[in-house]
Motif scaffolding. Structure first.
Motif, short mmCIF file in Angstrom:
data_model
loop_
_atom_site.label_atom_id
_atom_site.label_comp_id
_atom_site.label_asym_id
_atom_site.label_seq_id
_atom_site.Cartn_x
_atom_site.Cartn_y
_atom_site.Cartn_z
N CYS A 87 -88.97 102.53 93.49
CA CYS A 87 -89.62 103.26 94.58
C CYS A 87 -89.36 102.61 95.94
CB CYS A 87 -91.11 103.41 94.31
SG CYS A 87 -91.44 104.66 93.04
N LYS A 88 -89.07 101.33 95.96
CA LYS A 88 -88.73 100.68 97.23
C LYS A 88 -87.45 101.27 97.81
CE LYS A 88 -89.71 96.35 95.33
NZ LYS A 88 -89.40 94.93 95.24
N TYR A 89 -86.61 101.80 96.93
CA TYR A 89 -85.31 102.32 97.33
C TYR A 89 -85.15 103.80 96.97
CZ TYR A 89 -84.72 97.31 97.25
OH TYR A 89 -84.89 95.97 97.45
N ALA A 90 -86.26 104.53 96.89
CA ALA A 90 -86.24 105.91 96.41
C ALA A 90 -85.25 106.79 97.17
CB ALA A 90 -87.64 106.52 96.48
N GLU A 91 -85.24 106.68 98.47
CA GLU A 91 -84.34 107.54 99.26
C GLU A 91 -82.88 107.25 98.91
OE1 GLU A 91 -83.58 108.79 103.89
OE2 GLU A 91 -85.40 107.73 103.35
N LEU A 92 -82.53 105.99 98.77
CA LEU A 92 -81.16 105.62 98.41
C LEU A 92 -80.83 106.02 96.98
CD1 LEU A 92 -81.03 102.10 100.05
CD2 LEU A 92 -79.75 104.12 100.78
N ILE A 93 -81.74 105.78 96.06
CA ILE A 93 -81.49 106.07 94.65
C ILE A 93 -81.39 107.58 94.42
CG2 ILE A 93 -82.51 105.93 92.34
CD1 ILE A 93 -83.60 103.18 93.20
N ASN A 94 -82.18 108.35 95.12
CA ASN A 94 -82.15 109.81 94.95
C ASN A 94 -80.85 110.44 95.45
OD1 ASN A 94 -84.61 109.96 93.71
ND2 ASN A 94 -85.73 110.33 95.59
N ASN A 95 -80.12 109.74 96.31
CA ASN A 95 -78.82 110.23 96.76
C ASN A 95 -77.78 109.77 95.73
OD1 ASN A 95 -76.38 110.77 97.96
ND2 ASN A 95 -76.81 109.63 99.84
N VAL A 96 -77.52 110.61 94.74
CA VAL A 96 -76.66 110.20 93.62
C VAL A 96 -75.20 110.03 94.03
CG1 VAL A 96 -78.17 111.17 91.87
CG2 VAL A 96 -76.36 112.59 92.84
N ASP A 97 -74.83 110.42 95.24
CA ASP A 97 -73.44 110.29 95.67
C ASP A 97 -73.10 108.90 96.23
OD1 ASP A 97 -72.85 112.92 94.99
OD2 ASP A 97 -73.55 113.66 96.93
N ASN A 98 -74.11 108.08 96.53
CA ASN A 98 -73.82 106.79 97.15
C ASN A 98 -73.66 105.65 96.13
OD1 ASN A 98 -76.41 106.09 96.36
ND2 ASN A 98 -77.27 106.15 98.41
N GLY A 99 -73.91 105.91 94.87
CA GLY A 99 -73.74 104.89 93.83
C GLY A 99 -74.93 103.99 93.61
N CYS A 100 -76.01 104.15 94.37
CA CYS A 100 -77.17 103.26 94.22
C CYS A 100 -77.84 103.40 92.85
CB CYS A 100 -78.19 103.51 95.32
SG CYS A 100 -77.71 102.85 96.93
N SER A 101 -78.01 104.63 92.38
CA SER A 101 -78.66 104.81 91.07
C SER A 101 -77.80 104.22 89.96
CB SER A 101 -78.98 106.28 90.79
OG SER A 101 -77.80 107.05 90.77
N THR A 102 -76.50 104.44 90.03
CA THR A 102 -75.59 103.88 89.02
C THR A 102 -75.63 102.36 89.06
OG1 THR A 102 -74.15 105.79 89.20
CG2 THR A 102 -73.20 103.82 88.21
N ASP A 103 -75.61 101.79 90.26
CA ASP A 103 -75.64 100.34 90.40
C ASP A 103 -76.95 99.76 89.90
OD1 ASP A 103 -74.29 97.97 91.17
OD2 ASP A 103 -75.47 97.89 93.01
N LEU A 104 -78.07 100.39 90.23
CA LEU A 104 -79.36 99.91 89.76
C LEU A 104 -79.40 99.88 88.24
CD1 LEU A 104 -82.34 99.06 90.07
CD2 LEU A 104 -82.90 101.50 90.18
N PHE A 105 -78.99 100.96 87.59
CA PHE A 105 -79.04 101.00 86.13
C PHE A 105 -78.05 100.03 85.50
CE2 PHE A 105 -81.13 105.08 86.99
CZ PHE A 105 -82.31 104.82 86.30
N TYR A 106 -76.92 99.83 86.13
CA TYR A 106 -75.96 98.85 85.63
C TYR A 106 -76.60 97.46 85.61
CZ TYR A 106 -71.98 95.70 85.44
OH TYR A 106 -71.13 94.69 85.09
N VAL A 107 -77.22 97.08 86.72
CA VAL A 107 -77.84 95.75 86.82
C VAL A 107 -79.03 95.64 85.86
CG1 VAL A 107 -79.05 94.17 88.37
CG2 VAL A 107 -77.01 95.38 89.17
N LEU A 108 -79.85 96.68 85.77
CA LEU A 108 -80.99 96.64 84.84
C LEU A 108 -80.50 96.49 83.40
CD1 LEU A 108 -83.42 99.34 86.26
CD2 LEU A 108 -83.71 96.86 86.27
N ASN A 109 -79.48 97.23 83.03
CA ASN A 109 -78.96 97.14 81.67
C ASN A 109 -78.34 95.77 81.40
OD1 ASN A 109 -79.80 99.72 81.09
ND2 ASN A 109 -77.81 100.65 81.41
N LYS A 110 -77.66 95.24 82.40
CA LYS A 110 -77.01 93.93 82.26
C LYS A 110 -78.05 92.81 82.14
CE LYS A 110 -74.07 91.00 85.07
NZ LYS A 110 -73.35 90.93 86.34
N GLN A 111 -79.08 92.84 83.01
CA GLN A 111 -80.07 91.77 83.01
C GLN A 111 -81.17 91.95 81.98
OE1 GLN A 111 -81.56 90.88 86.94
NE2 GLN A 111 -79.51 90.70 87.79
N GLY A 112 -81.53 93.21 81.68
CA GLY A 112 -82.63 93.46 80.77
C GLY A 112 -82.21 93.91 79.39
N GLY A 113 -80.94 94.24 79.22
CA GLY A 113 -80.44 94.69 77.92
C GLY A 113 -81.05 96.01 77.47
#
Length: 142
Positions: A87-113
């Motif tokens: 939610c701190k980055y909702a505006e960025l994450i909701n814009n699926v064209d900028n890669g923020c949502s993909t990057d967030l989930f990549y890092v979460l999956n990498k760090q949290g498994g």
């Protein structure tokens, strides 16, 4: 004629205000599912244009990773931790064209498994997505 133009202008003005004010209050379902397009999962990070100004690898993801653990992922705990971060980055994450949502989930999956698509499956909100309302009942606590 002038009256019709004024009504037309007012309609779009209020529509724009409504859309602008509602987007940061939710994480959209499109953003939750954006990283799963085509079934590429984590590999999609390398195929998506990344204009995201946030380096999620440097962000504090502990509110989620510390509390949301498998093999049983408690939806209440996991979704609360996820929204604390996202939610701190909702505006960025909701814009699926900028890669923020993909990057967030990549890092979460990498760090949290976390399994692919976990948060889209267990986190349910309303018709707009996951609400980013501030938690109630913790007034005055940090």
């Amino acid at each position: 004629m002038a009256f019709e133009r004024s009504c037309f202008f007012l309609f779009f003005f209020f529509l724009a205000i409504g859309l602008a004010s509602s987007s940061p209050n939710h994480i959209s379902y499109d953003a939750l599912n954006a990283h799963m397009l085509g079934g590429r999962g984590l590999l999609e990070k390398f195929y998506v244009k990344n204009d995201c100004p946030v380096e999620f690898e440097k962000e504090d993801l502990s509110p989620l990773i510390r509390t949301c653990k498998g093999p049983y992922y408690n939806p209440l705990v996991c979704c609360n931790g996820f929204t604390q971060i996202a939610c701190k980055y909702a505006e960025l994450i909701n814009n699926v064209d900028n890669g923020c949502s993909t990057d967030l989930f990549y890092v979460l999956n990498k760090q949290g498994g976390y399994p692919n698509n976990l948060f889209a499956q267990i986190c349910k909100g309303d018709k707009e997505g996951l609400p980013c309302d501030k938690p109630k009942g913790n007034k005055g606590r940090h």
